[in-house]
Design an enzyme around this catalytic site. Structure first.
Site, short mmCIF file in Angstrom:
data_model
loop_
_atom_site.label_atom_id
_atom_site.label_comp_id
_atom_site.label_asym_id
_atom_site.label_seq_id
_atom_site.Cartn_x
_atom_site.Cartn_y
_atom_site.Cartn_z
N ASP A 19 -0.66 0.28 -4.38
CA ASP A 19 -0.68 0.25 -2.88
C ASP A 19 0.62 1.00 -2.03
OD1 ASP A 19 -3.18 -1.14 -2.36
OD2 ASP A 19 -2.13 -2.88 -3.07
N ASP B 233 -6.76 -3.54 0.21
CA ASP B 233 -7.03 -3.66 -1.11
C ASP B 233 -7.90 -4.82 -1.37
OD1 ASP B 233 -6.47 -3.51 -4.12
OD2 ASP B 233 -5.05 -5.17 -3.98
N ASP C 247 -1.10 -5.41 -2.12
CA ASP C 247 -0.06 -6.30 -2.77
C ASP C 247 0.38 -5.65 -4.29
OD1 ASP C 247 -2.72 -6.46 -4.13
OD2 ASP C 247 -1.64 -8.04 -5.41
N LYS D 120 -4.26 6.00 -4.21
CA LYS D 120 -4.78 5.70 -2.90
C LYS D 120 -4.36 6.48 -1.82
CE LYS D 120 -5.54 0.83 -4.30
NZ LYS D 120 -5.23 -0.55 -3.74
N ASP E 268 -8.20 -7.04 -5.09
CA ASP E 268 -7.31 -8.05 -5.83
C ASP E 268 -5.99 -8.49 -5.22
OD1 ASP E 268 -9.86 -8.47 -7.80
OD2 ASP E 268 -9.18 -6.50 -8.66
#
Length: 224
Positions: A179, A10, A175, A152, A12
């Site tokens: 995710d 990831d 995070d 994802k 951010d």
């Protein structure tokens, strides 16, 4: 020393500092990775593609929370922007804007979903999204309106196939709630210390460091 596994990471909250700027230390780590690197993000496609270019790695990305992927000069679409546009129109008809200003750089290049500022009314947005067959995911940075089954984790196997690797060989680092599905399909997964609780519960390991420090901690675990 063992070879690096394919990596899905990831941006951010994972490659960034707390203020969302990229932690410069992660860039050389990604550049030196000796296996495919997939940047998997909720951002629109141009952002992770640009990150790959600036880092100096192959442009291989999953963007828009799995709505679109780019690998080996091929664009793969997994979401429907038309329905998201209908949600935006209905939301604005209720008297709310999306929160990003007139230029709206957050959605301008977005092709398969809609991102709304988190200070907008979630109940109104969710009700409208449901009417159009979509749902809302809170990534911690924005409310994302997207198709069911678009994540994802749903996009990564298609990318892995085109890379000629098994999705279960991937190590994933992230995070956010977006995710979780990525963690579920990867062979090993790591949540940084600043991760949301659901990401921590799903990950195989939670590292001590936060943000970019956490990514570097995860790299140490992956390579140990």
């Amino acid at each position: 020393m063992a070879e690096d596994p394919p990596l899905a990471v990831d941006i951010d909250g994972t490659l960034s500092r707390e203020d969302r700027s990229i932690d410069s230390r992660v860039m050389d780590v990604l550049r030196g990775w000796d296996a495919p690197v997939v940047i998997a993000t909720g951002k629109a496609l141009p952002y992770p593609v640009a990150l790959c270019q600036f880092v100096g790695v192959e442009e291989c990305v999953v963007a828009e929370n799995g709505g679109v992927a780019y690998v080996d000069d091929e664009l793969l679409y997994f979401g429907d922007r038309r329905a998201a546009d209908q949600v935006a129109e209905a939301f604005e008809a209720e008297g709310y804007d999306l929160g990003w200003g007139d230029a709206d750089l957050t959605n301008r290049w977005r092709e398969t979903e809609l991102a709304v500022r988190r200070d907008r009314p979630l109940d109104v947005l969710s009700e409208i999204a449901e009417r159009h067959g979509l749902h809302v995911v809170d990534t911690g940075f924005a409310y994302h309106v997207k198709s069911e089954g678009m994540s994802k984790g749903d996009a990564l196997p298609a990318v892995a196939e085109r890379l000629g690797v098994d999705v279960a060989d991937f190590a994933a680092v992230g995070d956010s709630p977006n995710d979780v599905e990525l963690f579920e399909v990867a062979g090993e997964s790591y949540a940084v210390a600043n991760a949301e609780d659901i990401a921590k519960r799903t990950a195989d390991e939670v590292v001590d460091g936060s943000y970019g420090d956490g990514f570097l901690d995860a790299v140490d675990r992956i390579r140990s």
